[in-house]
Design an enzyme around this catalytic site. Structure first.
Site, mmCIF file in Angstrom:
data_model
loop_
_atom_site.group_PDB
_atom_site.id
_atom_site.type_symbol
_atom_site.label_atom_id
_atom_site.label_comp_id
_atom_site.label_asym_id
_atom_site.label_seq_id
_atom_site.Cartn_x
_atom_site.Cartn_y
_atom_site.Cartn_z
ATOM 1 N N TYR A 162 3.541 -6.792 0.448
ATOM 2 C CA TYR A 162 3.591 -7.710 -0.689
ATOM 3 C C TYR A 162 2.641 -7.369 -1.812
ATOM 4 C CZ TYR A 162 -0.268 -9.783 2.033
ATOM 5 O OH TYR A 162 -1.409 -9.993 2.751
ATOM 6 N N HIS A 204 -4.557 -10.996 5.164
ATOM 7 C CA HIS A 204 -4.797 -12.424 5.463
ATOM 8 C C HIS A 204 -5.534 -12.565 6.785
ATOM 9 C CE1 HIS A 204 -4.102 -16.674 6.163
ATOM 10 N NE2 HIS A 204 -3.470 -16.390 7.285
ATOM 11 N N ARG A 256 -9.154 -10.938 -2.153
ATOM 12 C CA ARG A 256 -9.195 -10.715 -0.702
ATOM 13 C C ARG A 256 -8.882 -9.242 -0.451
ATOM 14 N NH1 ARG A 256 -4.234 -13.073 1.812
ATOM 15 N NH2 ARG A 256 -3.665 -10.902 1.921
#
Lengths: 412, 324, 342
Positions: free
Chosen positions: C250, C241, C237
């Site tokens: 993160y 998100h 990805r």
């Protein structure tokens, strides 16, 4: 033809209210294309590059680098080609990007109650529709609900409907009076009398009142009065004023009678200060003046205040606040020259003291019958607030004070 | 002919499956075994394994696949074996079953039925006596139906299966063995209609599911023992609720109570009490009372009778109503 | 685990060019959607940049009557399947929870509760099998969703009933911020297939031809009645998100950069150019098409009106209930009163 479009600061993170301009990526005057990044905005969640939705020439940067900008306020204005769109800067990014900022102030939207949802009056209902409150009131007023037209939702009888019926009933009764023209004169209740009449009627109707009475030997009280130092002020220190002062003392021992009854809340309201009401007869009717904070007043203080208030009441100069707020009332029957009486409680007070005339009467002292200055005291009390024990105790105590007033009045 | 409620439900499933081959019945142990209460007895044998079949132990899966089947045009009738085991499927019910038609602007409706045996009074172990109707009734998009008699069980299940929207069909398991003299097939008032089971004048007792029998028992005793003539209304459909029938009854008698096994606090009875108070305010002689189970987790079998409302508890409330 | 050789299913030149076109247009659409989010026209958006090969390759293998059960991550996949992009984005623009007609496209609404739609796919496939219709249901979910109970129930039930369904798990390495190694101890999601009695295949999700081959094989299998397949497409990805997420918290920029170096579109276009199947002219044509689509997105979505609030009452039930009629009447009065005081 060019027009200026303002791009409003969008919500960059699902409900944020503002962002800080980390860095402008263009300057005023620059030419920009659609979706070209024009600023780095930092929010609580991230640093985001914001692209312009319009192509054209940068007209205005609406905040300085480092400044905070609220969601929905202009971020950058761009001179675009073509006619301005109808929405221009008025609507801006009004979807989810609106964030949680305050909407523009508008007048309160008031929505009338919708029709429907409330059933039409039921034909075979066992009683006419009315709330429990209205039914109780109808009972008190002696009104048959089935004769009242209901104007509330679904034909419900409201309090206003009852009041209207009550007034109509009153007129009808008066018209049936059995007197030929010329045989009677009408004396309508007006002003003070009318107000007093309503209050008294309500008090009489609604209060479960009981009475306790006692005769007291006021001989010593009269002696004390005679002993007061001579001086113009002291002519106000009447026996009645002294009894009022002793009544205040007695109330401090029996505070439960220094109270109101709140029928709606079903509660007695016990007061700390004693605002003593005194019934005063005036040309325009009976009024109750209030001696405020009688508990802090000396005998002279009470006497002076009583004189002041009574005078003002009679000459009409009395102020409204002096006619309100009493917590306990005293009524002087003696002023009419009668032995005593059973007064009507001054609503919403819990009790009223009637004081009769002081007259010379036979009294037993040490087994001898001798003439003494005697008066009758009657306490009418709301039995919801006090019982016989309290009432009797109070009036007994007051009688004791009257019979042996020295200590209570020392230093006054 | 005497038919039990379980038998009536079985007949309803069979008759619906015979009439419409898009109806499929599935769940845990409903196929070969015929259901732990025998409600689907004989269906697999008659209709075949494609029409009535067993699934793995997967409640969310049972409801989730029913959604997919309904999208494809079938009419799945699935079973949650017990009330307490319907909870794993709540996400599929609340997030999807209830929302699908609205989410797709009316293009995709889900004509499925989720049958759930519910309620206590059968001496069961933990988790088998729940009354979860409030969760379902509170969820917009669901139709919640609960029969109190064998005839209603037959008629309402048939109608629920033919219904174009998803139905949560709550079966009062302690009444599975209740008998009624019936000549099936029978029809009954439709989904969305409450019914007066016993006409009366003194007060209205509103009940549903397992408590309909209890309410009628209380009414009989009130008449015999005290000459009090109670009206009993069977709600039948919890959502949408037939307020018209309830309000008519309450305005006629002036006194009403609701009885349910479920706990009192934030229970379904509160909805009826609030609605009646709002709509029949002027006609009520007394506040609307609720007779319910306690606000405790459903207790163990030996003391459950002290949890469940019985005729006595209903009559105590009637006495309170009559004090006003 | 599956046989890697079986993935190479022959694709015609035309099909290869179509794959490129769909992936390139998807990237344009995805970028535009992010811009529109930053401009406040969409409330939020879940990007699939970097996952084009996994999604486009999979849906390209579907027949016209097959069904697709997507999540909110599959804007690319559903766009490639043919759903109108403006209708598709209604969920994100806040105009309606599903803006397209599922029956028109045979695509279920973009589902948010994770893995729940996998069960819907299984159910539909079971129904198709009962009806003897030779169609297959395909559903996507991610490495995070694979941990949900519904994912397991869907796989297990599909296996038990031999449902004609293909599960494509896009393992893009993250569930918002939680990396794969904290999501499961299994070295591969495809291993679950063995646990539920179906074949499990792991493919390079960034190789569109491989993905196509694996999915096509699985679809054929299901269509002939041999049951479901689990395919794990390993991808990455590239964006956050959603647009409301901050990846710097993160993961490292280096990681994303290294995956950008393996961009599936660049990789594919490179091999097509080498094979002489596309040229600058073709690419320019696709770009122009992309310009038109993104311009339409901007025009339709920027400053779009809110719609009629009364519609929220329209589709709750097939037949309106008395309660909803009464509530709609109240809303109507609120709206009238608001107009009058405005």
């Amino acid at each position: 033809m060019p027009s200026v479009r303002a791009f409003l600061m969008p919500d960059l993170g699902e409900g944020l209210t503002e962002g800080e301009i980390n860095r402008w990526l263009v300057s005023e005057g620059d030419v920009v294309t659609v979706d070209q990044p024009i600023a780095e905005i930092s929010t609580e969640k991230a640093i985001v590059e914001v692209p312009t939705p319009f192509a054209g020439r940068v007209a205005t940067l609406h905040a300085a680098q480092g400044a905070s900008i609220a969601v929905g306020s202009p971020l950058i204005s761009i001179e675009v080609d073509g006619a301005p769109s109808a929405s221009a800067s008025a609507s801006g990014n009004l979807l989810v990007g609106y964030g949680t900022s305050e909407a523009a102030p508008r007048s309160r939207r008031s929505t009338p109650a919708p029709s429907g949802g409330v059933p039409a009056p039921v034909a075979n209902a066992s009683m006419p529709p009315a709330s429990p409150l209205v039914r109780r009131r109808a009972l008190e007023l002696g009104i048959d609900l089935s004769t009242v037209a209901g104007s509330g939702p679904g034909g419900v009888v409201t309090q206003a409907d009852l009041e209207r019926t009550r007034k109509q009933d009153g007129t009808i009764v008066a018209a049936a009076a059995p007197a030929a023209p010329g045989e009677s004169v009408r004396a309508p209740l007006t002003g003070v009398d009318r107000v007093a009449a309503e209050r008294l009627a309500r008090s009489y109707r609604e209060t479960p009142a009981a009475t306790a009475w006692i005769s007291a030997d006021a001989t010593r009280l009269m002696e004390l009065r005679a002993e007061l130092p001579a001086g113009s002020m002291d002519i106000w220190v009447t026996p009645f004023a002294m009894i009022v002062r002793l009544c205040v003392a007695a109330l401090r021992t029996f505070p439960r009678l220094n109270a109101h009854f709140d029928a709606a809340a079903n509660e007695a309201v016990l007061f700390t200060p004693i605002h003593l009401g005194v019934a005063v007869q005036t040309d325009r009717g009976l009024v109750v003046v209030a001696i405020r904070d009688a508990q802090s007043k000396t005998l002279r203080g009470i006497a002076d205040e009583l004189q002041r208030l009574a005078t003002a009441a009679r000459d009409g100069s009395i102020k409204a606040e002096d006619l309100r707020g009493s917590t306990f009332t005293v009524s002087n029957f003696g002023a009419f020259g009668v032995d005593g009486g059973i007064p009507i409680i001054n609503p919403p007070e819990a009790a009223i003291l009637g004081v009769g005339r002081i007259s010379s009467r036979p009294w037993v002292v040490d087994e001898d019958v001798v003439p003494r200055s005697v008066l009758e005291l009657s306490l009418v009390f709301d039995h919801r607030v006090a019982d016989g024990g309290v009432a009797g105790g109070f009036i007994r105590h007051l009688a004791d004070l009257i019979e042996a007033p020295d200590e209570a009045l020392t230093g006054d | 002919m005497e038919v039990t409620m379980a038998g009536a439900l079985n007949a309803a499933l069979r008759d619906s499956m015979r009439e419409d081959d898009s109806v499929v019945v599935y769940g845990e142990d409903v196929g070969k075994l015929g259901g732990v209460f025998r409600v689907s007895d004989g269906l697999q044998a008659e209709m075949g394994i494609d029409r009535c079949f067993d699934t793995p132990v997967a409640e969310s899966g049972i409801v989730g696949t029913a959604i997919g089947m309904a999208i494809y045009g079938m009419r799945p009738v699935v079973e949650m074996q017990f009330d307490g085991f319907s909870y794993p499927a709540l996400d599929q019910v609340i997030s999807h079953v209830a929302k699908y038609r609205s989410r797709t602007r009316g293009r995709v409706g889900l004509p499925l039925v989720i049958r759930i045996p519910y309620g206590g009074g059968i001496g069961a172990v933990e988790h088998h006596s729940e009354s979860p109707e409030a969760y379902y009734a509170h969820t917009a998009g669901l139709t919640v139906v609960t029969p109190g008699t064998p005839s209603d069980a037959y008629a309402l299940l048939r109608e629920s299966i033919a219904f174009d929207d998803p139905v949560i069909f709550l079966e009062p398991k302690r009444r599975y063995w209740l008998k009624e003299d019936l000549d099936l097939p029978v029809t009954a008032p439709p989904i969305g209609r409450a019914v007066v089971r016993r006409a009366g004048t003194a007060a209205t007792v509103i009940a549903y599911g397992p408590m309909v029998t209890t309410a009628l028992e209380a009414a009989n005793r009130a008449a015999d023992e005290s000459g009090i003539d109670l009206e009993v209304v069977d709600v039948r459909t919890l959502s949408p609720l037939d307020m018209h029938t309830l309000v008519s009854s309450a305005t006629k008698t002036g006194r009403a109570l609701v009885v349910h096994e479920a706990a009192r606090f934030a229970g379904y009875g509160a909805e009826i009490a609030a609605e009646l108070t709002e709509r029949a305010f002027g006609y009520l002689a007394a506040p609307v009372l609720r007779v319910t189970g306690w606000d405790v987790p459903y207790p163990s079998a030996k003391i459950e009778r002290h949890f469940l409302p019985d005729a006595d508890r209903i009559l105590d409330a009637v006495a309170r109503l009559l004090e006003y | 685990m599956g046989d890697p050789v079986a993935h190479d299913i022959a694709l015609s030149d035309e099909q290869l060019r179509s794959l490129y076109r769909l992936m390139a247009l998807s990237r344009r659409v995805d970028r535009q959607a992010i811009n529109l989010t930053r401009q406040g026209a969409l409330g939020v958006f879940a990007s699939s940049q970097g996952q084009e090969a996994a999604q486009v390759g999979a849906v390209f293998a579907l027949e016209a009557d097959d069904w697709l059960f997507p999540t909110y991550r599959e804007t690319v996949g559903t766009f490639a399947r043919g759903v109108d992009i403006v209708e598709l984005l209604a969920l994100f623009s806040g105009s309606w929870h599903c803006g397209f007609d599922p029956y028109q496209y045979r695509v279920a609404p973009l589902t948010t509760p994770l893995a729940t739609q996998a069960l819907h796919a299984v159910g539909l496939a079971m129904a198709a099998r009962i009806r003897h219709d030779p169609i297959v249901a395909l559903t996507f979910f991610g490495d995070g969703a694979a941990s949900e109970g519904d994912a397991h129930e869907a796989l297990n039930m599909a296996g038990v009933f031999g449902a004609p369904v293909v599960f494509v798990v896009q393992n893009n390495g993250y569930a918002i911020s939680v990396p794969y190694r904290l999501q499961t101890k299994a070295s591969s999601i495809a291993l679950r297939a063995a646990g539920v009695g179906m074949p499990g295949i792991r493919v390079d999700g960034n190789d569109v031809v491989s993905v196509y081959g694996a999915v096509r094989t699985a679809l054929d299998r299901a269509r002939r009645g041999d049951g479901p397949t689990l395919i794990e497409a390993v991808t990455y990805r590239l964006e956050a998100h959603t647009t409301a997420d901050d990846t710097t918290r993160y993961r490292s920029d280096d990681e994303a950069t290294s995956w950008r170096g393996r961009d599936p579109i660049e990789r594919f276009s490179g091999s097509l150019r080498e094979a002489g199947l596309i040229d600058d002219g073709f690419v320019a044509g696709v770009d122009a098409e992309g310009d038109a689509i993104t311009a339409r997105m901007r025009d339709s979505l920027f400053d779009a009106p809110a719609g009629d609030p009364r519609e929220m009452f329209d589709h709750v039930y097939a037949t309106q209930t008395p309660l909803l009629e009464a509530e709609l009447a109240i809303l109507q009065q609120e709206l009238t009163a608001a107009e009058e005081t405005a």
